[in-house]
Design an enzyme around this catalytic site. Structure first.
Site, PDB file in Angstrom:
ATOM      1  N   LYS A   8       0.849  -1.186   0.000  1.00 13.01           N
ATOM      2  CA  LYS A   8       0.000   0.000   0.000  1.00 13.01           C
ATOM      3  C   LYS A   8       0.884   1.234   0.000  1.00 13.01           C
ATOM      4  O   LYS A   8       1.932   1.260   0.650  1.00 13.01           O
ATOM      5  CB  LYS A   8      -0.915   0.001   1.235  1.00 13.01           C
ATOM      6  CG  LYS A   8      -1.973   1.098   1.216  1.00 13.01           C
ATOM      7  CD  LYS A   8      -2.984   0.906   2.340  1.00 13.01           C
ATOM      8  CE  LYS A   8      -4.084   1.956   2.272  1.00 13.01           C
ATOM      9  NZ  LYS A   8      -5.112   1.740   3.320  1.00 13.01           N
ATOM     10  N   HIS A 122       6.918   2.052  28.094  1.00 15.53           N
ATOM     11  CA  HIS A 122       6.069   1.913  26.914  1.00 15.53           C
ATOM     12  C   HIS A 122       6.627   0.865  25.944  1.00 15.53           C
ATOM     13  O   HIS A 122       5.863   0.235  25.201  1.00 15.53           O
ATOM     14  CB  HIS A 122       5.889   3.272  26.215  1.00 15.53           C
ATOM     15  CG  HIS A 122       7.050   3.707  25.380  1.00 15.53           C
ATOM     16  ND1 HIS A 122       8.076   4.493  25.866  1.00 15.53           N
ATOM     17  CD2 HIS A 122       7.355   3.462  24.081  1.00 15.53           C
ATOM     18  CE1 HIS A 122       8.951   4.711  24.904  1.00 15.53           C
ATOM     19  NE2 HIS A 122       8.553   4.104  23.816  1.00 15.53           N
ATOM     20  N   ARG A 206      22.458  11.088   3.997  1.00 17.39           N
ATOM     21  CA  ARG A 206      23.912  10.944   3.919  1.00 17.39           C
ATOM     22  C   ARG A 206      24.385   9.762   4.764  1.00 17.39           C
ATOM     23  O   ARG A 206      25.290   9.024   4.381  1.00 17.39           O
ATOM     24  CB  ARG A 206      24.607  12.229   4.388  1.00 17.39           C
ATOM     25  CG  ARG A 206      24.575  13.356   3.392  1.00 17.39           C
ATOM     26  CD  ARG A 206      25.550  14.458   3.783  1.00 17.39           C
ATOM     27  NE  ARG A 206      26.926  13.995   3.800  1.00 17.39           N
ATOM     28  CZ  ARG A 206      27.749  13.971   2.747  1.00 17.39           C
ATOM     29  NH1 ARG A 206      27.312  14.374   1.565  1.00 17.39           N
ATOM     30  NH2 ARG A 206      28.991  13.545   2.873  1.00 17.39           N
ATOM     31  N   HIS A 251      10.446  22.991  27.116  1.00 18.85           N
ATOM     32  CA  HIS A 251      10.016  24.380  27.300  1.00 18.85           C
ATOM     33  C   HIS A 251       9.325  24.494  28.656  1.00 18.85           C
ATOM     34  O   HIS A 251       8.565  23.612  29.068  1.00 18.85           O
ATOM     35  CB  HIS A 251       9.052  24.734  26.164  1.00 18.85           C
ATOM     36  CG  HIS A 251       8.670  26.174  26.089  1.00 18.85           C
ATOM     37  ND1 HIS A 251       7.842  26.772  27.007  1.00 18.85           N
ATOM     38  CD2 HIS A 251       8.988  27.142  25.185  1.00 18.85           C
ATOM     39  CE1 HIS A 251       7.657  28.034  26.676  1.00 18.85           C
ATOM     40  NE2 HIS A 251       8.352  28.283  25.576  1.00 18.85           N
TER      41      HIS A 251
END
Length: 468
Positions: A8, A122, A206, A251
């Site tokens: 697909k 996880h 690369r 942040h």
């Protein structure tokens, strides 16, 4: 009629038109995999960077594609190395399914479970969810059709195992525990950078062009190495990682939003339940059962925010504060070096989480009348040492292309440091952010928090620091 399975084509925003194997398509077209459409890749970051709404679904497709590209690069660059079709497919499936086990808001879920004293990764849950997916959708025959061993796929997800003892390099493609250079990172660097509008000065193509199998000078096993001139490209890769953490992932506002979401989930952990297999699981118990886990996605945020069952619930109050941008105010921020006389410790991720959790308990106990949240902000290059030192570089090959004939370049990193304007900063900067749930006399409260940290944090840190 026998079902005809075909590849697909997916039109991906990062890699363009990509083709995935029919078995990958079978996996994608299941309820368990489709759940990834409702898991934000960057957790609460979208509340600071509005376009950062990417999902684990498209990232997983991208990693599967890059995993196949890496195998093809190794085949092309080392034609004498035989990688079987089922081995390539196993690596692709590992890339596709490596994030199946994530919970709502991705890594935020791990912080929530940590606050509930639940040890959970996880990656382990991804393996459990994959096996559950195969069983629930009766895909055993499809795996057998293509000679794919699900236990090998599980090992490739975890990045370690013994089912391919002579091809350990295949474990380095999706989850590289040797030097952290893997296709998972390549995809999320590009994908996250695009959504965060942060320029990415790193070209994985690369590295595909100049990768080879090389004998490790340490173990003697064949590992994925890179041409010595590509030390610059790999240096760029680690700098990109650090930049994304500095400017987005860690942040300050993202951090406080994560804390508030975790507080909301903790407040609802006994009241939000999931029914599966005739049992009822509380929010922090759902990962114990894959049917229950498969029913959890980012939608729990909206259930808590809008469902009448949670009217006047503490979890809703926190989430409404987030919607109104009434965030916890910052009380105190400091570098661990300010607390300890020695340099910032080489403390592991889990241990740092426990340190912050213990500090929060101490602050709430020692400074009555206030409720505190705390988190750690860690800025490094993924390692407390120069990450390039873990990479095997080789010199320009002669006419021979056999891995055994490649000469390892032991001085590639030293030579790089001579030509760059500044060397890669490997400093391990760890900051602790302390927030109060209410803005009350923040100046004097900051002084109290500072004094408490000076008094109690050294002992907490040393409890989790590695022994010398």
């Amino acid at each position: 009629m026998t079902e005809v399975m075909t590849e697909k084509v997916f039109n991906d925003s990062v890699h363009g038109h990509i083709r995935l194997h029919p078995l990958c398509v079978k996996i994608i077209d299941t309820l368990q995999f489709q759940r990834l459409r409702n898991l934000k890749q960057l957790g609460t970051t979208y509340l600071v960077f509005p376009a950062a709404c990417g999902k684990r679904f498209e990232h997983s497709l991208g990693v599967a594609y890059l995993a196949g590209q890496m195998v093809e690069a190794l085949r092309s660059n080392c034609p004498e190395v035989q990688i079987l079709p089922e081995e390539k497919l196993s690596v692709e499936i590992a890339g596709l399914c490596h994030d199946l086990g994530h919970g709502p808001f991705s890594h935020l879920w791990e912080h929530f479970l940590n606050d509930c004293d639940v040890k959970w990764r996880h990656e382990d849950c991804s393996v459990s969810m994959l096996k559950h997916l195969v069983k629930e959708n009766h895909l055993e025959s499809e795996f057998k059709r293509y000679n794919v061993n699900i236990d090998l796929v599980a090992e490739l997800i975890l990045g370690e195992g013994q089912r391919l003892p002579n091809k350990q390099y295949l474990y380095q493609i999706v989850n590289n525990k040797l030097n952290d250079i893997d296709v998972d990172k390549w995809d999320y660097f590009l994908r996250d950078g695009k959504q965060l509008n942060i320029s990415i000065s790193f070209d994985y193509r690369r590295l595909l062009t100049f990768c080879r199998l090389v004998k490790s000078p340490i173990t003697g096993d064949y590992v994925i190495g890179f041409r010595n001139k590509e030390a610059v490209t790999i240096n760029d890769m680690f700098r990109v990682r650090a930049d994304l953490h500095l400017r987005a992932y860690q942040h300050q506002v993202v951090k406080v939003l994560e804390l508030m979401f975790v507080d909301a989930f903790v407040a609802a952990k006994d009241d939000y339940t999931v029914n599966a297999d005739g049992k009822t699981f509380k929010l922090h118990e759902a990962q114990e059962n894959m049917n229950a886990m498969s029913k959890l996605s980012d939608h729990i945020h909206h259930v808590l925010l809008y469902d009448s069952r949670f009217d006047n619930h503490p979890a809703r109050n926190i989430l409404q504060r987030i919607s109104r941008r009434q965030l916890y105010p910052l009380v105190h921020r400091f570098n661990i070096n300010e607390i300890l006389s020695e340099s910032a410790p080489n403390i592991k991720k889990d241990a740092l989480a426990y340190t912050v959790r213990d500090l929060r308990k101490v602050l709430n106990d020692k400074i009555p009348g206030h409720k505190f949240s705390a988190d750690a902000l860690r800025l490094d290059f993924g390692s407390h040492i120069n990450p390039l030192s873990k990479v095997v570089f080789f010199k320009k090959p002669s006419s021979s292309r056999h891995p055994a004939d490649l000469e390892v370049d032991h001085h590639a990193v030293d030579e790089l440091s001579k030509i760059l304007p500044c060397q890669l900063n490997t400093g391990n900067k760890i900051e602790i952010l302390v927030f109060a749930e209410e803005a009350k006399d923040l100046q004097s409260l900051s002084t109290e928090v500072s004094q408490a940290c000076q008094q109690y944090l050294p002992d907490i840190l040393r409890k989790y620091m590695p022994s010398s």
